[in-house]
Design an enzyme around this catalytic site. Structure first.
Site, PDB file in Angstrom:
ATOM      1  N   PHE A   1       0.879  -1.158   0.000  1.00 39.21           N
ATOM      2  CA  PHE A   1       0.000   0.000   0.000  1.00 39.21           C
ATOM      3  C   PHE A   1       0.924   1.219   0.000  1.00 39.21           C
ATOM      4  O   PHE A   1       2.043   1.134   0.507  1.00 39.21           O
ATOM      5  CB  PHE A   1      -0.935  -0.014   1.221  1.00 39.21           C
ATOM      6  CG  PHE A   1      -1.917   1.127   1.198  1.00 39.21           C
ATOM      7  CD1 PHE A   1      -2.897   1.173   0.224  1.00 39.21           C
ATOM      8  CD2 PHE A   1      -1.829   2.169   2.104  1.00 39.21           C
ATOM      9  CE1 PHE A   1      -3.788   2.243   0.164  1.00 39.21           C
ATOM     10  CE2 PHE A   1      -2.720   3.239   2.044  1.00 39.21           C
ATOM     11  CZ  PHE A   1      -3.698   3.274   1.079  1.00 39.21           C
ATOM     12  N   THR A   2       0.478   2.339  -0.565  1.00 37.51           N
ATOM     13  CA  THR A   2       1.358   3.511  -0.738  1.00 37.51           C
ATOM     14  C   THR A   2       2.087   3.889   0.556  1.00 37.51           C
ATOM     15  O   THR A   2       3.316   4.007   0.577  1.00 37.51           O
ATOM     16  CB  THR A   2       0.545   4.734  -1.220  1.00 37.51           C
ATOM     17  OG1 THR A   2      -0.613   4.838  -0.399  1.00 37.51           O
ATOM     18  CG2 THR A   2       0.129   4.596  -2.662  1.00 37.51           C
TER      19      THR A   2
HETATM   20  C1  LIG Z   1      -5.954   3.450   4.175  1.00 39.90           C
HETATM   21  C2  LIG Z   1      -5.051   2.335   4.407  1.00 39.90           C
HETATM   22  C3  LIG Z   1      -3.912   2.491   5.205  1.00 39.90           C
HETATM   23  C4  LIG Z   1      -3.508   3.823   5.810  1.00 39.90           C
HETATM   24  O1  LIG Z   1      -4.464   4.288   6.697  1.00 39.90           O
HETATM   25  P1  LIG Z   1      -4.651   5.863   7.000  1.00 39.90           P
HETATM   26  O2  LIG Z   1      -5.581   5.897   8.164  1.00 39.90           O
HETATM   27  O3  LIG Z   1      -5.219   6.492   5.769  1.00 39.90           O
HETATM   28  O4  LIG Z   1      -3.301   6.417   7.338  1.00 39.90           O
HETATM   29  C5  LIG Z   1      -3.107   1.375   5.388  1.00 39.90           C
HETATM   30  N1  LIG Z   1      -3.412   0.194   4.832  1.00 39.90           N
HETATM   31  C6  LIG Z   1      -4.496   0.012   4.065  1.00 39.90           C
HETATM   32  C7  LIG Z   1      -4.779  -1.328   3.490  1.00 39.90           C
HETATM   33  C8  LIG Z   1      -5.364   1.071   3.821  1.00 39.90           C
HETATM   34  O5  LIG Z   1      -6.438   0.879   3.024  1.00 39.90           O
END
Ligand SMILES: *Cc1c(COP(=O)(O)O)cnc(C)c1O
Length: 488
Positions: free
Chosen positions: A138-139
């Site tokens: 994930f980014t």
């Molecule tokens: C959105 C997301 C994150 C990061 O969460 P945030 O609350 O936006 O920082 C990490 N892993 C996955 C799979 C996500 O969908």
């Protein structure tokens, strides 16, 4: 006998099955469906970047499911009973109890959102030269693993990146490659293995319980911790129930517990999994807890709030318990399934099978005449907003970076993501989305490309401004007026 659990889908007398809302709407927020000419103007002012639109000009906001899910009456009520205390807050105790009941983990570290959990875990476990195997990145995960000098190793199966597929578990990890990777890099350079539920960037695709158990067995054999990103765990659990024979009659509650039981550390973004704003890291191993707790105090806040408001902590506790309710957890995947199947049947190129989180449109096949250097996914997002007022997100080359020679590093996939936040939209709104996208597909030859007008060096997809390569947006507006008259 099969156990009938209440479901989000019902069969109509006509024979058709539709997803039906198992909740009533009691608090509403006004939406703005402004005329297409105003939408074009708003898009021009936003530099053809959907992140820069104001919700004053957005009809249905399908940018993301992060932090914009609808809370239940019980969640809102709980926020009023919160206990403001720096240490020993009862609100935190209620969140701890919910995590123990729903995820089966008794030690909880609170953090302000999902990426903060990734920051803490990476700082505690990853050192230069380390490799972290995972089903897909994930980014924010990737950035946090690279920050202390680690590297992400994606071990997905070839099916994962196929646009059209009938594979029920595109989020599975390739077990053979996992074993090879550990042998090759050494246990000492493999701080943990990460599995992401409802794998976000490949279309919210789930892994199977069988695959997770396989990953667990290999981790155990080598003594490597397994970390589960549970941000989208409810949808993955629901799809396990739908698609994995062994779990057809197992209540969601037990599927969730079994999933978490495979993992040594479970972390989550509460912006997703419990429809509030916050996050956490949970484990049953006091050594893992001790290794991370000082970092939480340093970067997030004291161990009983972790940067979160106690109101949100209360809402998370209730929201986590609601994840056990199939009528709640099935809402978003069933609406996504309806949307993807409607569009797929009409010939719109979609990522299949439907996953969690949102519907993903394959821009490369939607507008094959727009070269990748003119950002087909970004052009599609802009065009779709103009003709519908629906805001999607570009997941393609605009979200990528430039090579050292100044050319674009082309993305693997050019996608428009239409997120379906939980309990927010009604079926008539989803039907509207499908209708306008089918119209746009019929008129796809009118869509042209984009080029950068202002391009920041860092994270250009958030703040960059673009412009159309011709007057194609005006032509799109003219065609819309021809077909829809003075309708919005
Ligand atoms: C959105 C997301 C994150 C990061 O969460 P945030 O609350 O936006 O920082 C990490 N892993 C996955 C799979 C996500 O969908």
């Amino acid at each position: 006998m099969t156990i009938m659990e209440p479901s989000q889908t019902i069969k109509l007398f006509s024979g058709e099955s539709i997803p039906i809302e198992q909740h009533k709407v009691r608090v509403v927020q006004k939406l703005f469906l402004v005329p297409i000419e105003e939408r074009l103007k708003a898009m021009e002012e936003a530099g053809f970047n959907s992140f820069l639109l104001s919700t004053r000009h957005v009809f249905l906001d399908m940018l993301t499911d992060s932090g914009c899910n609808a809370m239940s009456d019980k969640q809102v009520a709980a926020t009023l009973m919160s206990d403001d205390a720096y240490g020993g807050s009862q609100s935190f105790e209620r969140m701890q109890e919910a995590v123990a009941d729903v995820f089966g983990k008794k030690y909880l570290l609170p953090v302000h959102q999902g990426r903060a959990a990734e920051h803490i875990i990476s700082q505690a476990y990853v050192k230069p030269g380390d490799i972290v195997p995972m089903n897909y990145h994930f980014t924010t995960t990737k950035a946090h693993i690279e920050l202390p000098g680690g590297q992400v190793l994606e071990l997905y199966t070839p099916e994962a990146v196929k646009v059209k597929s009938s594979c029920p578990f595109k989020g599975n990890m390739d077990l053979k490659r996992l074993r090879e990777a550990i042998e090759q890099n050494g246990v000492e350079h493999t701080p943990f293995v990460r599995m992401e539920a409802s794998t976000n960037l490949i279309g919210g695709q789930p892994f199977s319980m069988e695959n997770l158990r396989g990953v667990r067995a290999i981790c155990k054999e080598y003594g490597i911790p397994l970390v589960l990103d549970a941000s989208l765990i409810g949808e993955n659990a629901y799809m396990i129930k739908q698609r994995e024979e062994e779990y057809r009659n197992v209540p969601i509650k037990y599927i969730l517990l079994e999933m978490c039981d495979q993992a040594d550390i479970v972390y989550f973004s509460s912006r997703k999994v419990s429809s509030a704003r916050g996050g956490g890291i949970a484990t049953n191993n006091p050594d893992h807890f001790d290794r991370m707790k000082n970092l939480v105090i340093l970067f997030e806040g004291f161990l009983t709030y972790g940067g979160m408001s106690v109101r949100e902590v209360e809402a998370i506790a209730v929201g986590l318990r609601e994840t056990q309710d199939e009528t709640y957890i099935s809402q978003s995947p069933e609406f996504i399934k309806y949307l993807v199947e409607t569009l797929d049947a009409a010939g719109v190129p979609m990522i299949t099978p439907p996953g969690g989180l949102g519907a993903h449109v394959y821009a490369t096949d939607f507008i094959p005449h727009v070269p990748q250097t003119e950002y087909p996914a970004g052009a599609l997002v802009a065009a779709f907003y103009i003709v519908s007022g629906v805001r999607g997100m570009e997941r393609g080359t605009i979200s990528s970076v430039r090579n050292p020679d100044g050319t674009d590093l082309l993305a693997d996939l050019e996608l428009m993501r239409l997120a379906v936040p939980r309990r927010v939209f009604t079926l008539s709104q989803i039907k509207y989305v499908a209708d306008r996208l089918i119209w746009l597909h019929k008129n796809r030859e009118l869509i042209g490309g984009l080029r950068f007008r202002e391009e920041p060096k860092l994270l250009r997809f958030f703040l960059g401004k673009l412009e159309p390569t011709s007057d194609w947006p005006q032509k799109l507006v003219a065609q819309f007026r021809k077909d829809f008259g003075d309708s919005l």
